[in-house]
Design a protein around this motif. Structure first.
Motif, short mmCIF file in Angstrom:
data_model
loop_
_atom_site.label_atom_id
_atom_site.label_comp_id
_atom_site.label_asym_id
_atom_site.label_seq_id
_atom_site.Cartn_x
_atom_site.Cartn_y
_atom_site.Cartn_z
N SER A 99 44.73 39.40 -9.70
CA SER A 99 45.46 38.69 -8.64
C SER A 99 45.29 39.39 -7.28
N THR A 101 42.64 44.94 -4.11
CA THR A 101 42.11 44.57 -2.79
C THR A 101 43.22 44.62 -1.74
N SER A 126 37.14 35.03 0.57
CA SER A 126 35.97 35.24 1.42
C SER A 126 34.91 36.01 0.66
N ILE A 154 34.82 39.61 1.52
CA ILE A 154 35.76 40.49 0.82
C ILE A 154 35.28 40.74 -0.60
N ALA A 155 34.81 39.68 -1.27
CA ALA A 155 34.34 39.83 -2.65
C ALA A 155 33.15 40.78 -2.72
N1 LIG Z 1 40.37 37.57 -0.48
C1 LIG Z 1 39.42 37.63 -1.42
N2 LIG Z 1 38.30 36.86 -1.32
C2 LIG Z 1 37.34 36.91 -2.27
N3 LIG Z 1 37.40 37.67 -3.35
C3 LIG Z 1 38.47 38.45 -3.53
C4 LIG Z 1 39.54 38.47 -2.57
N4 LIG Z 1 40.48 39.34 -3.00
C5 LIG Z 1 40.01 39.84 -4.16
N5 LIG Z 1 38.82 39.31 -4.49
C6 LIG Z 1 38.00 39.61 -5.68
O1 LIG Z 1 38.74 39.21 -6.82
C7 LIG Z 1 38.56 40.14 -7.88
C8 LIG Z 1 39.91 40.69 -8.32
O2 LIG Z 1 40.48 41.41 -7.25
P1 LIG Z 1 41.24 42.77 -7.47
O3 LIG Z 1 40.42 43.72 -8.24
O4 LIG Z 1 41.75 43.19 -6.15
O5 LIG Z 1 42.43 42.25 -8.37
P2 LIG Z 1 43.48 43.10 -9.23
O6 LIG Z 1 44.75 42.31 -9.26
O7 LIG Z 1 43.56 44.46 -8.71
O8 LIG Z 1 42.78 43.11 -10.64
P3 LIG Z 1 43.27 43.97 -11.92
O9 LIG Z 1 44.44 43.23 -12.48
O10 LIG Z 1 42.09 43.97 -12.83
O11 LIG Z 1 43.64 45.33 -11.43
C9 LIG Z 1 37.62 41.21 -7.34
O12 LIG Z 1 36.33 40.93 -7.74
C10 LIG Z 1 37.75 41.09 -5.83
O13 LIG Z 1 36.58 41.48 -5.16
#
Ligand SMILES: Nc1ncnc2c1ncn2[C@@H]1O[C@H](COP(=O)(O)OP(=O)(O)OP(=O)(O)O)[C@@H](O)[C@H]1O
Ligand SMILES: [Mg+2]
Length: 398
Positions: free
Chosen positions: A126, A130, A347, A350-351
């Motif tokens: 979620s 990030t 975006s 960001i990804a």
């Molecule tokens: N604003 C965004 N635009 C595009 N992709 C994103 C964005 N925010 C996060 N992502 C992508 O979504 C995926 C999950 O994001 P992230 O790792 O931050 O989530 P998380 O909640 O920390 O996951 P986990 O529960 O596994 O710890 C990653 O591949 C990240 O690059």
């Protein structure tokens, strides 16, 4: 002599092992440059002036007069500053104009308590990590002293901040080292490490954090040795380094375990990330119920559950997607002001950061398409600006 030893099998195999290990290390260093090689880009004098809150002309005059840190001069006469130099200039300006010191150097003052923001949701993916990363870097760029704590055994925050959890860390080099129940516990000060981002320190994570989930039930049952209760341990550890920071940002794992509960109790505010999709929001209502259940148990056991603010932040938002818009509208109608007005847009820029290990703050302009970059960065800055406003409010600043 050498000839004899080379011919024996044990020596030959040992040599192979060493060769292989050396090659693997070279390969790894090439693929994932270690901390020493990860550096933050420099900032143009225009960017630096804006960050410090002075005019570009004034900054130029300072450097001509030989005052403050000297910027790097390119062959075409352009000046650029490191974040460290920008922070030096913030100090310089604050000393020069004590009446406006706070506008140059926003560090917290006596009476303004350390802010600890826990970024949480047990829904995997979620965008917790990030969100934590962008908030931590945003605050550091604004001139705050920031500590990022990686509470996720998967340690993606650490690797984004230049630490390779599987190679760079020894036993006890994560927060676990400071919250463990046995005699190997050490002060958090010995675990915190600098990052390549001036003003942003890190408590890295790795798999050893899982130990806390295993050890806590044992400690709870140990009637001989009453330990500091599990939900206080994260907060107690943070208190040891309190004086060094303005804001602590915690990336929680995607479970409601003892680590997450410890972070929530240590926190002065919560950021709950939401990916606005029906499946995710459905599991979120479960998350909220379970959280509330667990927290009420912790509160009855004496846990501190006062938070300055709790905000939901919509992430990976696609504003032109109709079902998403409905969900965002629903959240706003239910939770009102508790949902940040700004949303973090989905975006590719960001990804991609996950692959290149660089955020939008780190990449040079021109590395990605300008319009995409601007829109994404604007959304991130707006959301972080609202969180910072919440922090200021907690400090009693207007
Ligand atoms: N604003 C965004 N635009 C595009 N992709 C994103 C964005 N925010 C996060 N992502 C992508 O979504 C995926 C999950 O994001 P992230 O790792 O931050 O989530 P998380 O909640 O920390 O996951 P986990 O529960 O596994 O710890 C990653 O591949 C990240 O690059
Ligand atoms: Mg994560």
């Amino acid at each position: 002599m050498d000839n004899i030893s080379v011919s024996t099998t044990d020596v030959r195999i040992e040599r192979h092992a060493n060769q292989l290990s050396r090659q693997l290390k070279l390969l790894r260093d090439k693929l994932f440059p270690p901390l020493a090689q990860k550096t933050l880009r420099t900032f143009s004098s225009g960017e630096a002036a804006q960050m410090i809150g002075v005019s570009d002309g004034y900054l130029r005059q300072l450097s001509l007069d030989g005052k403050g840190p000297q910027p790097e001069l390119s062959s075409n006469g352009r000046r650029s500053y490191t974040l460290g130099q920008i922070n030096e200039l913030r100090h310089y300006m604050a000393n020069l104009k004590p009446k406006d010191a706070l506008s140059y150097l926003p560090w917290r003052r006596p009476g303004e308590k350390l802010q600890t923001v826990a970024v949480t949701n047990f829904k995997g993916g979620s965008a917790k990590t990030t969100t934590t990363l962008y908030l931590a870097q945003y605050l550091a760029l604004e001139g705050y002293r920031v500590l990022a704590i990686d509470l996720d055994p998967q340690a993606s925050l650490s690797s984004m901040l230049g630490v390779q959890p599987e190679f760079d860390l020894a036993d006890g080099d994560t927060l676990y080292g400071a919250i463990r129940y046995d005699a190997s516990r050490k002060p958090l000060k010995e675990i915190v490490r600098k990052t390549y981002f001036d003003g942003l320190d890190l408590v890295p994570g790795n798999l050893e954090l899982m130990e806390f989930e295993h050890e806590t039930p044992r400690a709870l049952n140990d009637r001989q040795k009453p330990a500091e209760l599990f939900f206080r341990r994260v907060g107690v550890a943070i208190a040891e380094v309190e004086a060094d920071y303005d804001v602590v940002v915690i990336d929680c794992p995607p479970q409601l375990g003892y680590l997450t509960l410890g972070a929530v109790c240590a926190a002065t505010s919560l950021l709950i990330t939401i990916h606005p999709q029906m499946v995710d929001v459905a599991s979120m209502s479960q998350f909220l119920l379970m959280t509330s259940d667990l927290l009420s148990v912790v509160r009855k056991a004496g846990g501190d559950l006062q938070h300055d603010f709790i905000k939901y932040v919509v992430t990976r938002h696609e504003p032109f997607d109709a079902p998403q818009s409905q969900i965002v509208a629903l959240l706003r109608s239910l939770f009102g002001d508790d949902v940040l007005t700004a949303t973090i847009l989905k975006s590719t820029a960001i990804a991609d950061a996950g692959l290149t290990k660089q955020t939008l703050f780190e990449i040079e302009k021109g590395q990605v398409r300008r319009s995409t970059y601007d829109r994404a960065l604007e959304s991130v800055n707006a959301a972080n600006g609202e969180v910072l406003a919440g922090i200021h409010k907690a400090w009693g600043r207007t």
